[in-house]
Design a protein around this motif. Sequence first.
Motif, PDB file in Angstrom:
ATOM      1  N   LYS A  36    -105.202 -72.521 -89.161  1.00 27.41           N
ATOM      2  CA  LYS A  36    -104.495 -73.787 -88.944  1.00 27.41           C
ATOM      3  C   LYS A  36    -104.275 -74.530 -90.263  1.00 27.41           C
ATOM      4  CE  LYS A  36    -104.803 -78.056 -86.253  1.00 27.41           C
ATOM      5  NZ  LYS A  36    -105.589 -78.839 -85.295  1.00 27.41           N
ATOM      6  N   ALA A  37    -105.303 -74.566 -91.109  1.00 24.63           N
ATOM      7  CA  ALA A  37    -105.194 -75.250 -92.401  1.00 24.63           C
ATOM      8  C   ALA A  37    -104.196 -74.539 -93.317  1.00 24.63           C
ATOM      9  CB  ALA A  37    -106.567 -75.334 -93.065  1.00 24.63           C
ATOM     10  N   CYS A  38    -104.208 -73.211 -93.303  1.00 22.90           N
ATOM     11  CA  CYS A  38    -103.256 -72.443 -94.126  1.00 22.90           C
ATOM     12  C   CYS A  38    -101.818 -72.687 -93.677  1.00 22.90           C
ATOM     13  CB  CYS A  38    -103.570 -70.952 -94.059  1.00 22.90           C
ATOM     14  SG  CYS A  38    -105.008 -70.440 -95.009  1.00 22.90           S
ATOM     15  N   ALA A  39    -101.607 -72.694 -92.378  1.00 24.41           N
ATOM     16  CA  ALA A  39    -100.259 -72.935 -91.854  1.00 24.41           C
ATOM     17  C   ALA A  39     -99.773 -74.325 -92.249  1.00 24.41           C
ATOM     18  CB  ALA A  39    -100.247 -72.757 -90.333  1.00 24.41           C
ATOM     19  N   ALA A  40    -100.664 -75.314 -92.170  1.00 27.93           N
ATOM     20  CA  ALA A  40    -100.283 -76.681 -92.536  1.00 27.93           C
ATOM     21  C   ALA A  40     -99.961 -76.773 -94.024  1.00 27.93           C
ATOM     22  CB  ALA A  40    -101.414 -77.651 -92.175  1.00 27.93           C
ATOM     23  N   ARG A  41    -100.798 -76.169 -94.863  1.00 23.86           N
ATOM     24  CA  ARG A  41    -100.550 -76.237 -96.317  1.00 23.86           C
ATOM     25  C   ARG A  41     -99.279 -75.489 -96.679  1.00 23.86           C
ATOM     26  NH1 ARG A  41     -99.450 -78.820 -99.906  1.00 23.86           N
ATOM     27  NH2 ARG A  41    -100.002 -78.352-102.037  1.00 23.86           N
ATOM     28  N   ALA A  42     -99.075 -74.327 -96.094  1.00 18.76           N
ATOM     29  CA  ALA A  42     -97.849 -73.573 -96.359  1.00 18.76           C
ATOM     30  C   ALA A  42     -96.628 -74.376 -95.923  1.00 18.76           C
ATOM     31  CB  ALA A  42     -97.889 -72.222 -95.644  1.00 18.76           C
ATOM     32  N   GLY A  43     -96.726 -75.048 -94.791  1.00 19.38           N
ATOM     33  CA  GLY A  43     -95.625 -75.876 -94.308  1.00 19.38           C
ATOM     34  C   GLY A  43     -95.281 -76.987 -95.285  1.00 19.38           C
ATOM     35  N   GLN A  44     -96.300 -77.596 -95.887  1.00 17.23           N
ATOM     36  CA  GLN A  44     -96.066 -78.633 -96.897  1.00 17.23           C
ATOM     37  C   GLN A  44     -95.330 -78.080 -98.107  1.00 17.23           C
ATOM     38  OE1 GLN A  44    -100.102 -79.804 -97.649  1.00 17.23           O
ATOM     39  NE2 GLN A  44    -100.182 -81.250 -95.929  1.00 17.23           N
ATOM     40  N   LEU A  45     -95.489 -76.782 -98.334  1.00 17.44           N
ATOM     41  CA  LEU A  45     -94.851 -76.125 -99.476  1.00 17.44           C
ATOM     42  C   LEU A  45     -93.542 -75.436 -99.084  1.00 17.44           C
ATOM     43  CD1 LEU A  45     -98.125 -74.566-100.912  1.00 17.44           C
ATOM     44  CD2 LEU A  45     -96.876 -76.525-101.848  1.00 17.44           C
ATOM     45  N   GLY A  46     -93.085 -75.680 -97.848  1.00 19.15           N
ATOM     46  CA  GLY A  46     -91.836 -75.081 -97.384  1.00 19.15           C
ATOM     47  C   GLY A  46     -91.960 -73.613 -97.032  1.00 19.15           C
ATOM     48  N   ARG A  47     -93.155 -73.176 -96.700  1.00 15.67           N
ATOM     49  CA  ARG A  47     -93.433 -71.771 -96.397  1.00 15.67           C
ATOM     50  C   ARG A  47     -94.061 -71.646 -95.013  1.00 15.67           C
ATOM     51  NH1 ARG A  47     -91.399 -67.702 -99.595  1.00 15.67           N
ATOM     52  NH2 ARG A  47     -90.823 -68.718-101.508  1.00 15.67           N
ATOM     53  N   THR A  48     -94.092 -70.418 -94.516  1.00 14.74           N
ATOM     54  CA  THR A  48     -94.814 -70.091 -93.294  1.00 14.74           C
ATOM     55  C   THR A  48     -95.859 -69.031 -93.633  1.00 14.74           C
ATOM     56  OG1 THR A  48     -93.257 -68.349 -92.685  1.00 14.74           O
ATOM     57  CG2 THR A  48     -92.828 -70.572 -91.803  1.00 14.74           C
ATOM     58  N   VAL A  49     -96.812 -68.854 -92.735  1.00 14.27           N
ATOM     59  CA  VAL A  49     -97.809 -67.806 -92.923  1.00 14.27           C
ATOM     60  C   VAL A  49     -97.804 -66.870 -91.723  1.00 14.27           C
ATOM     61  CG1 VAL A  49     -99.341 -69.165 -94.404  1.00 14.27           C
ATOM     62  CG2 VAL A  49     -99.721 -69.161 -91.946  1.00 14.27           C
ATOM     63  N   LEU A  50     -98.142 -65.639 -91.992  1.00 14.02           N
ATOM     64  CA  LEU A  50     -98.458 -64.664 -90.958  1.00 14.02           C
ATOM     65  C   LEU A  50     -99.927 -64.330 -91.191  1.00 14.02           C
ATOM     66  CD1 LEU A  50     -96.390 -61.797 -89.635  1.00 14.02           C
ATOM     67  CD2 LEU A  50     -98.772 -61.394 -90.276  1.00 14.02           C
ATOM     68  N   PHE A  51    -100.773 -64.672 -90.241  1.00 16.74           N
ATOM     69  CA  PHE A  51    -102.229 -64.650 -90.403  1.00 16.74           C
ATOM     70  C   PHE A  51    -102.806 -63.555 -89.524  1.00 16.74           C
ATOM     71  CE2 PHE A  51    -106.535 -66.294 -90.305  1.00 16.74           C
ATOM     72  CZ  PHE A  51    -106.670 -67.048 -91.456  1.00 16.74           C
ATOM     73  N   ARG A  52    -103.583 -62.643 -90.127  1.00 19.57           N
ATOM     74  CA  ARG A  52    -104.149 -61.514 -89.381  1.00 19.57           C
ATOM     75  C   ARG A  52    -105.580 -61.230 -89.849  1.00 19.57           C
ATOM     76  NH1 ARG A  52     -99.039 -57.431 -90.275  1.00 19.57           N
ATOM     77  NH2 ARG A  52     -97.735 -58.189 -88.577  1.00 19.57           N
ATOM     78  N   GLN A  53    -106.358 -60.607 -88.954  1.00 23.15           N
ATOM     79  CA  GLN A  53    -107.717 -60.169 -89.280  1.00 23.15           C
ATOM     80  C   GLN A  53    -107.944 -58.808 -88.641  1.00 23.15           C
ATOM     81  OE1 GLN A  53    -110.654 -59.750 -87.080  1.00 23.15           O
ATOM     82  NE2 GLN A  53    -111.865 -59.147 -88.858  1.00 23.15           N
ATOM     83  N   SER A  54    -108.629 -57.931 -89.377  1.00 24.57           N
ATOM     84  CA  SER A  54    -109.024 -56.634 -88.831  1.00 24.57           C
ATOM     85  C   SER A  54    -110.327 -56.187 -89.467  1.00 24.57           C
ATOM     86  CB  SER A  54    -107.956 -55.576 -89.088  1.00 24.57           C
ATOM     87  OG  SER A  54    -108.377 -54.328 -88.542  1.00 24.57           O
ATOM     88  N   ASN A  55    -111.119 -55.495 -88.675  1.00 25.36           N
ATOM     89  CA  ASN A  55    -112.325 -54.858 -89.180  1.00 25.36           C
ATOM     90  C   ASN A  55    -112.040 -53.435 -89.648  1.00 25.36           C
ATOM     91  OD1 ASN A  55    -114.050 -57.080 -88.616  1.00 25.36           O
ATOM     92  ND2 ASN A  55    -114.119 -56.474 -86.475  1.00 25.36           N
ATOM     93  N   ILE A  56    -110.793 -53.010 -89.561  1.00 23.76           N
ATOM     94  CA  ILE A  56    -110.401 -51.627 -89.832  1.00 23.76           C
ATOM     95  C   ILE A  56    -109.644 -51.538 -91.158  1.00 23.76           C
ATOM     96  CG2 ILE A  56    -109.073 -49.659 -88.966  1.00 23.76           C
ATOM     97  CD1 ILE A  56    -109.448 -50.954 -86.126  1.00 23.76           C
TER      98      ILE A  56
END
Length: 152
Positions: A36-56
């Motif tokens: 959520k914090a990354c998406a908000a900061r990226a939005g302030q910079l005119g960007r979007t994020v694609l956020f993922r996690q894997s143990n593999i």
Amino acid sequence: MPDAKPIYVLNGPNLNLLGTREPEIYGRATLADIEKACAARAGQLGRTVLFRQSNIEGELVDWLQEARDKAAAVVLNAGAYTHTSVAIHDAIKAIGVPVIETHLSNPSAREEFRHVSLVGKAAKGVIAGFGATSYLLAIEAAALLANEGQSA
């Protein structure tokens, strides 16, 4: 803006346990809080994020390869794979997209086996030791590099 591609934020093993896993080292923020914090900061910079996690490990490699064509930059917390994965190192070298290695803790101030980063040897830069703020600093660096059209 020169590029509307998202910033990929990729997270490795055990980061799904943030908030409850060794909070004295990793803090109390959950991975969802960090997303959520990354998406908000990226939005302030005119960007979007694609956020993922894997143990593999292989899934992280696949996502890095996907980023080659689809991402403006990558923020990568490879977790324990940071210190062991030649495959992730090689994927970073192959994609031609700036990669910012990030960590919540400071691996250099921890156990000796964490002092070597195979990921860091391939990444554009490393941000570590600032807790969840490390991710926000990495988003800022990734956006700056993407805006400048820099490569890894």
